[in-house]
Every structure is written in C-alpha cells, then in structure tokens.
Scaffold this motif. Structure first.
Motif, PDB file in Angstrom:
ATOM      1  N   UNK A 122      68.048 -10.318  71.589  1.00 45.90           N
ATOM      2  CA  UNK A 122      68.475 -10.085  70.221  1.00 45.90           C
ATOM      3  C   UNK A 122      69.777 -10.832  69.954  1.00 45.90           C
ATOM      4  N   UNK A 123      70.067 -11.092  68.687  1.00 43.95           N
ATOM      5  CA  UNK A 123      71.273 -11.825  68.321  1.00 43.95           C
ATOM      6  C   UNK A 123      72.504 -10.987  68.651  1.00 43.95           C
ATOM      7  N   UNK A 124      73.393 -11.510  69.500  1.00 45.95           N
ATOM      8  CA  UNK A 124      74.588 -10.741  69.866  1.00 45.95           C
ATOM      9  C   UNK A 124      75.685 -10.861  68.824  1.00 45.95           C
ATOM     10  N   UNK A 125      76.573  -9.866  68.809  1.00 44.91           N
ATOM     11  CA  UNK A 125      77.753  -9.957  67.935  1.00 44.91           C
ATOM     12  C   UNK A 125      78.681 -11.055  68.430  1.00 44.91           C
ATOM     13  N   UNK A 126      78.723 -11.228  69.745  1.00 40.35           N
ATOM     14  CA  UNK A 126      79.566 -12.250  70.374  1.00 40.35           C
ATOM     15  C   UNK A 126      78.660 -13.198  71.148  1.00 40.35           C
ATOM     16  N   UNK A 127      78.624 -14.459  70.748  1.00 38.99           N
ATOM     17  CA  UNK A 127      77.717 -15.422  71.367  1.00 38.99           C
ATOM     18  C   UNK A 127      78.026 -15.662  72.847  1.00 38.99           C
ATOM     19  N   UNK A 128      79.210 -15.293  73.281  1.00 36.41           N
ATOM     20  CA  UNK A 128      79.596 -15.497  74.670  1.00 36.41           C
ATOM     21  C   UNK A 128      79.352 -14.255  75.533  1.00 36.41           C
ATOM     22  N   UNK A 129      78.800 -13.225  74.945  1.00 36.41           N
ATOM     23  CA  UNK A 129      78.574 -11.964  75.652  1.00 36.41           C
ATOM     24  C   UNK A 129      77.200 -11.967  76.321  1.00 36.41           C
ATOM     25  N   UNK A 130      77.154 -11.466  77.569  1.00 35.69           N
ATOM     26  CA  UNK A 130      75.868 -11.306  78.255  1.00 35.69           C
ATOM     27  C   UNK A 130      75.201 -10.038  77.736  1.00 35.69           C
ATOM     28  N   UNK A 131      74.001 -10.172  77.221  1.00 35.51           N
ATOM     29  CA  UNK A 131      73.299  -9.034  76.643  1.00 35.51           C
ATOM     30  C   UNK A 131      72.654  -8.191  77.735  1.00 35.51           C
ATOM     31  N   UNK A 132      72.629  -6.865  77.561  1.00 39.25           N
ATOM     32  CA  UNK A 132      71.996  -6.010  78.565  1.00 39.25           C
ATOM     33  C   UNK A 132      70.480  -6.191  78.578  1.00 39.25           C
ATOM     34  N   UNK A 133      69.871  -5.698  79.646  1.00 36.74           N
ATOM     35  CA  UNK A 133      68.436  -5.877  79.839  1.00 36.74           C
ATOM     36  C   UNK A 133      67.620  -5.357  78.665  1.00 36.74           C
ATOM     37  N   UNK A 134      68.007  -4.213  78.098  1.00 41.18           N
ATOM     38  CA  UNK A 134      67.210  -3.606  77.028  1.00 41.18           C
ATOM     39  C   UNK A 134      67.312  -4.334  75.696  1.00 41.18           C
ATOM     40  N   UNK A 135      68.121  -5.378  75.629  1.00 42.53           N
ATOM     41  CA  UNK A 135      68.207  -6.198  74.418  1.00 42.53           C
ATOM     42  C   UNK A 135      67.393  -7.492  74.547  1.00 42.53           C
ATOM     43  N   UNK A 136      66.698  -7.645  75.648  1.00 41.38           N
ATOM     44  CA  UNK A 136      65.880  -8.836  75.873  1.00 41.38           C
ATOM     45  C   UNK A 136      64.414  -8.562  75.509  1.00 41.38           C
ATOM     46  N   UNK A 137      63.706  -9.624  75.222  1.00 33.07           N
ATOM     47  CA  UNK A 137      62.265  -9.542  74.929  1.00 33.07           C
ATOM     48  C   UNK A 137      61.567 -10.755  75.522  1.00 33.07           C
ATOM     49  N   UNK A 138      60.249 -10.689  75.551  1.00 29.33           N
ATOM     50  CA  UNK A 138      59.423 -11.807  76.025  1.00 29.33           C
ATOM     51  C   UNK A 138      58.535 -12.272  74.876  1.00 29.33           C
ATOM     52  N   UNK A 139      58.587 -13.551  74.600  1.00 29.25           N
ATOM     53  CA  UNK A 139      57.760 -14.169  73.554  1.00 29.25           C
ATOM     54  C   UNK A 139      56.567 -14.823  74.243  1.00 29.25           C
ATOM     55  N   UNK A 140      55.374 -14.278  74.013  1.00 26.93           N
ATOM     56  CA  UNK A 140      54.160 -14.827  74.630  1.00 26.93           C
ATOM     57  C   UNK A 140      53.335 -15.623  73.618  1.00 26.93           C
ATOM     58  N   UNK A 141      53.924 -15.884  72.456  1.00 23.68           N
ATOM     59  CA  UNK A 141      53.229 -16.659  71.438  1.00 23.68           C
ATOM     60  C   UNK A 141      52.374 -15.830  70.498  1.00 23.68           C
ATOM     61  N   UNK A 142      52.389 -14.521  70.651  1.00 20.05           N
ATOM     62  CA  UNK A 142      51.587 -13.654  69.779  1.00 20.05           C
ATOM     63  C   UNK A 142      52.209 -13.590  68.386  1.00 20.05           C
ATOM     64  N   UNK A 143      51.389 -13.451  67.380  1.00 18.23           N
ATOM     65  CA  UNK A 143      51.877 -13.356  66.001  1.00 18.23           C
ATOM     66  C   UNK A 143      51.951 -11.918  65.513  1.00 18.23           C
ATOM     67  N   UNK A 144      51.369 -11.008  66.284  1.00 20.06           N
ATOM     68  CA  UNK A 144      51.415  -9.590  65.940  1.00 20.06           C
ATOM     69  C   UNK A 144      51.132  -8.770  67.185  1.00 20.06           C
TER      70      UNK A 144
END
Length: 330
Positions: free
Chosen positions: A111-133
């Motif tokens: 997800x877009x962080x408030x601070x671009x230099x901040x490492x985001x926690x695991x629960x803010x990550x996602x996987x894009x597999x190319x699905x549209x829905x």
C-alpha cells in the motif's frame, strides 16, 4: 555440487508442504541406503551403518523446508493479501516475485506509505497475480507459495532463494556419498517445518533417540554490514557456540574444533543473536542429549537471493565427514 544446489534450491517446498523437495532428495540418496523412510511429519530419515562397541547413534539434521507465503484474503480487486510461513523480512518484499504450488505467479508490492522511505509491515503488502477481480483470481485462502528466483552461478559464490537450508541438504547428501566404515549408526534427517518452530526435528529426535545430535544449517554472514558478529563468507564453516534457542554442549564444540584443526579445515566460531536450528529440538528431546551445529555462512538470509561461498560448502562437507568417520569421545 553446483548442479545439485541448483536442483534443490529451485524446487518449491515451503514449510508444511515439503513433498516435492523430499522426492528430489530421495532420488539423490536412494542408492546410498536400504533404510529410508518418511515419518508422520514428512521427515525423510536415512539410516546408514550400525553402532559398534565404540560407536554412537548420531542424528544429523538439515531442514528441507523453506520460508513462504500463504493466502489470507482475496480482495474484490483481485489483489491477494498474505501471511508468512516462517520469518519473512518486509524489506525484501516490494518488487519480489512469488510462485504458488498451483503454478500461479505474482508480484509483491505494498500500500502507498505516508513516508516513501519507510519499510512497510508485512500486513500492508499484497500480491498482484494479474487478476481483474476476486472472481477471476486463481488463488484461494490457504494457497501457499515461495519466492520465485532462479539459481545464479557467480563463480566462487552462488545465489538462490532457499539456500536456507537446501545448501545444508546438499552438504548432507555429499557427506553420505563419502562416508566409509564409520563406527557409528548415522541417522540423516532431512527435516520438515524447521522454519515454523523446528517441528520435524522435534518428532524425529523423539523417535530416533540419538546419543548425539548435529544440525547443519546456514548462519548470517554479516561481514559486509558492519554488524558485530564475526562470521565471514569464505572463511570456513562456523561451529555454533550459542544462538537464541540453545547453548551448544561445550564438549561438542571442543570436539568439532579439534577435528577441524587435526584435518587442517578452516573454521569459525558462531555466537548468534537471532534464530535457532534443529539442534535446539534435538538437545531437549526426551531426557536430553549433547548437541551442536555446523553453520554455513550465508549473506542475505531469508531474502529471495541468498549467497554462499562454495569453498565454505565444501569445507563443511569435509568437516562433517571427518566428524562422522571416526570414533567420538566427548
């Protein structure tokens, strides 16, 4: 040994789903013993030789599982949220690719962080597999995957995902090939679920009842990061003194050191402030047993691109072989 390492590291088998790597390893060692079995937790257990009057039953363990991801939620947009199998370090995630056991591939971002230099926690990550829905997403809750990264030959050094702990599996396989006339009953365990609290080694040690336990695993080589832990790439295997899960038996440490010196094998001593190995499980099995560990220095542990030095790998084979081929007096 590089060909073997490539085969092992490129096999996808996260914790709890080790069947694929188990069959790869079984094919490599099937001609080396007539006593090969798989236990209830999926450990591949290979027994070689018999205990003589001056011998011991020795359990040698290297885990064959690797860290991975597990689907926890599929959003309406088709993006996949996930949790971890083993310790996943968020700083290595953005831009990494994963492959699931059903063949689906995807790209990790966050997800877009408030601070671009901040490492985001695991629960803010996602996987894009190319699905549209969510409806056309090929993944469901509970599907598992691993980092999607191929083996790279860097010359003296090599890089791949899952060097932790496939490089130790390779060390055990090569050691099994050259062991001759050992006075000991040697029980080689390619263990499961080490990355999720050493479950495979726990049950295997309980059944085997060894007199001595040796884990073979990787340890972080922090020589380039300025961290005060003196284990360097290219200076030989590390004999573990302590990690966060165990204190090695001092007699085992001394035996390993003296064997290395006698055989002119370069070695290091390891005091580790993070993690542990299957030696923890062996040490406290039933009434307990003397245990220790040989560690292969590895850069970027638990990243998609772990790096080891082939001289260290061969030296670990040499030291493990020397330890097991001769009488043991602690």
């Amino acid at each position: 040994m590089k060909t073997l390492l490539k085969k092992l590291t490129e096999t996808a088998s996260p914790s709890g789903y080790e069947s694929a790597i188990r069959e790869v390893i079984r094919a490599e060692i099937s001609s080396l013993s007539t006593n090969i079995k798989v236990d209830a937790l999926g450990n591949l257990i290979v027994t070689m030789g018999k205990k003589t009057d001056n011998g011991l039953r020795v359990m040698i363990a290297a885990h064959m599982d690797e860290i991975g991801v597990i689907v926890s939620h599929v959003e309406q947009t088709g993006l996949v949220r996930f949790s971890n199998l083993g310790t996943i370090l968020p700083q290595y995630l953005a831009g990494s690719r994963v492959v699931f056991l059903n063949g689906t591939r995807g790209v990790i971002n966050h997800d877009l962080p408030d601070d671009l230099h901040k490492i985001m926690p695991l629960n803010k990550h996602f996987i894009d597999v190319g699905a549209t829905s969510g409806k056309d997403c090929p993944l469901k809750i509970g599907d598992v995957g691993v980092f999607d990264r191929s083996f790279v030959d860097l010359g003296k050094r090599v890089s791949a995902k899952s060097m932790d702990d496939r490089v130790a599996c390779a060390v055990m396989i090569e050691t099994m090939k050259i062991i001759k006339n050992s006075p000991h009953e040697l029980v080689f365990v390619f263990s499961t679920q080490e990355e999720v609290q050493c479950k495979g080694a726990t049950t295997a040690a309980y059944e085997i009842e060894p007199d001595l336990g040796i884990a073979v695993d990787v340890t972080p080589s922090l020589d380039i990061l300025g961290i005060k832990m003196q284990v360097d790439l290219g200076k030989g295997p590390a004999i573990k003194v302590r990690d966060m899960g165990m204190m090695s038996d001092p007699r085992v440490v001394s035996w390993m050191e003296s064997t290395a010196k006698k055989n002119k094998i370069a070695y290091q001593l390891e005091v580790l402030d993070v993690g542990t190995t299957d030696a923890k499980a062996m040490q406290i099995s039933k009434a307990g047993l003397p245990s220790g560990a040989l560690s292969i220095p590895c850069r970027y542990v638990h990243s998609p691109s772990e790096v080891v030095d082939m001289d260290d790998v061969q030296a670990t084979v040499n030291l493990l072989s020397a330890l097991l081929n001769n009488p043991i007096s602690l």
